[in-house]
Scaffold this active site. Sequence first.
Site, short mmCIF file in Angstrom:
data_model
loop_
_atom_site.label_atom_id
_atom_site.label_comp_id
_atom_site.label_asym_id
_atom_site.label_seq_id
_atom_site.Cartn_x
_atom_site.Cartn_y
_atom_site.Cartn_z
N GLU A 1 0.64 -1.21 0.05
CA GLU A 1 0.05 0.00 0.21
C GLU A 1 0.95 1.33 -0.09
O GLU A 1 0.28 2.33 -0.50
CB GLU A 1 -0.87 -0.12 1.15
N SER B 1 -36.24 -18.13 -28.00
CA SER B 1 -37.30 -18.00 -28.41
C SER B 1 -38.49 -17.13 -27.34
O SER B 1 -39.48 -16.73 -27.54
CB SER B 1 -38.30 -19.10 -28.70
#
Length: 727
Positions: free
Chosen positions: A130, A390
């Site tokens: 970090e 469909s």
Amino acid sequence: MSRRGDRLQKKGARGSRRAAAERAERPVSKAASGGSGRKPPSRLGVWLKRGALWGAGLAVMGLVVLGIAVAMAARTIPSYSTLKANQPGQTIVVRARDGREIVELGPSFGEWLDYDQIPDNMKNAMVAVEDKRFNSHFGVDPIRLTGALVEGITGSRARLGGTSTITQQLARNLFLNNNRTFDRKAREAVLAMAIEWKFSKEEILELYLNKVYFGGGAYGIDSASRKFFSHPATDLSVGEAAIIAGLVKAPSRYSPTADVQAAVDRAKVVLRLMREQGYITPDQAMVDVSEVQLKEQAGQNSVRYFTDWVLPQLDIILPETFEPIEVWTTLDIGMQRAATAAIEANTPDGAQGALVSLDRDGAILALVGGTDYVASNFNRATTAMRQPGSSWKLFVYLAALEAGYTPEDMVVDTPVTIDGWSPRNSNGKNIGETDVRTAFAFSINTVAAQLGNEVGFGTVASMAKRFGITSQISTFPSMVLGSSEVRLIEMTRAFAAISAKGIGVEPYGIAKVTTVGGDVLYQHQAARDRALVPDYVVAGMTDLMQAAVQTGTGRAAQIGRPVAGKTGTTSSNKDGWFIGFSSGVTTGVWMGRDDAKAVPGLQGGRAPAQAFAAFMRYAVKDRPVEEFETTVELPEWQLEPDEEAMFGEPEDYYFIDEQGNLVEPGRREPAPSLFGVEGERPRDAPPAASQDFLEQATGGALPQGQRDPRRQQAPPPPPPPQAQPDE
């Protein structure tokens, strides 16, 4: 010396001085001066010098202002003991529609660990991934700041990186929000420098590691360690520390409970950085983080798919608040369990399944995003984009019905080619002439293609948008068979609008939000009714979908009461759909693989329809049976115009056929000829003109044989006066 001589001497001296002055004023060549002359400074140089002086002055003023701002911020920052006591996060209780608690979410805090209690591996792992210059910067890393500026100007991630330092992250977590604005970043930088001014590096890192969020409600390394590894943070190994440190960047993405592989890959990055920065040896960096024993996650179930979808909406519907709240949702616990069981029991091996069920007003009754939330929290009900097959024909037939077709109209199932595209039916056969109802019920592709071509593919796409499809829709001919990818919740919403008799439906999951004390912070408001299509289109579409379940491809969805719906299957059995409704409940089911590979035997009329039926039997068991309204009453503009209709009933009129023969009132077939076949008038045939008219027209009474039999009983009227000839 005489006075004259003195004057001459003084005059000579003055001349010598004047000559010397003149020589000094004359330019001297570089050769004559021995090369020691200098050019006067250029105008650009003067401006550069002035700019540098002004810049230095402004920089000094800026530093002074910054120093004052940092000093003032440092004075406002609470003491270390106060910051240590304050815990972040908000408790949220999520309730079902009947008030029962579904889940409680919020911060989970472990034991506070002092700096010396935190394992060195944990501290080093966090600094390495970090903020590698944490121990040398003053709260803001100039190199990272440069990267952030480059990122902001170019819009792309700079190679130098643009992330905040650990101190900046702590300032944001303690005092600010996550908005990515210049104003917030500037305040974050000032606060970070104030924190560095007020606290030591050890205190800053201790605060950070005990307060940073690691996902799943876990704040601080001790809570994260207990959540993921079932032991306190004081016992963290190198591999476990790497996993936890890797979570800070994106807790939800790298959480080992959501995606183990992602967490492992991120931890490998952390180990590499620790090795490069000298915190661990190459041998330690080779630890196999995939062998780390994770805590078994208990109590996770499909309801988390629903809460994961609904809770982020709080950021939109609520003002910013940090007090505990209760979220009252639309979820039915019994239906959620039935939906989970239906998906688990019917989904083919190796495939995933999803289900969404809506009430008639759009309230979500059940939502299942996959077969196992612990294995994968990806929500296939609200996020996955798949071809609907469909089931998309809903919009094709809606457009056709709105254009004037009816379920009884005849169409032809025949091979067809449209713009080079030749659709074929799933069985490879054509049945010739049939009606619209049968074509829909048995999902005949060639008929759908012809209807879509006739009404226009853009019209079909517009109909889908009208019914709430927000995904991108293509207008190529193949779109009539569901080639555009959509979400399950979108398709279910569209079918729910038919169940609601053509009124638009908006899915929602939050009914209200209250404080713990009962104060209402938000109340769902029903949207204004908006009719999407006319009543006759809704009736016709319901007729078609009911036929699909009664006699067509959706027979497996029958539940012993009226059901209307439609199946959907994509090429190579990659996706299976069934969406339908009964008694005001609309449910959509999708099944398939996440990698879009074929699933043997998967068809919309099989497993999805069976899962639909299994769920719906429970969902509607306490609801009254509702018959569908399928009577199609066409509007006047679709009927043949009849300008005489306003004058009465057909039985009130005489009609004359094409040959001039009289048609009796109430009959449409021609009456016998007045003169018969052989020229004789039938005795019971009425005259074409009245007795009075004929007598007046001929000037005298008719022979007795030619009188109207119905008038022979009445006395003859007096003869009309004879017209006198002109004289």
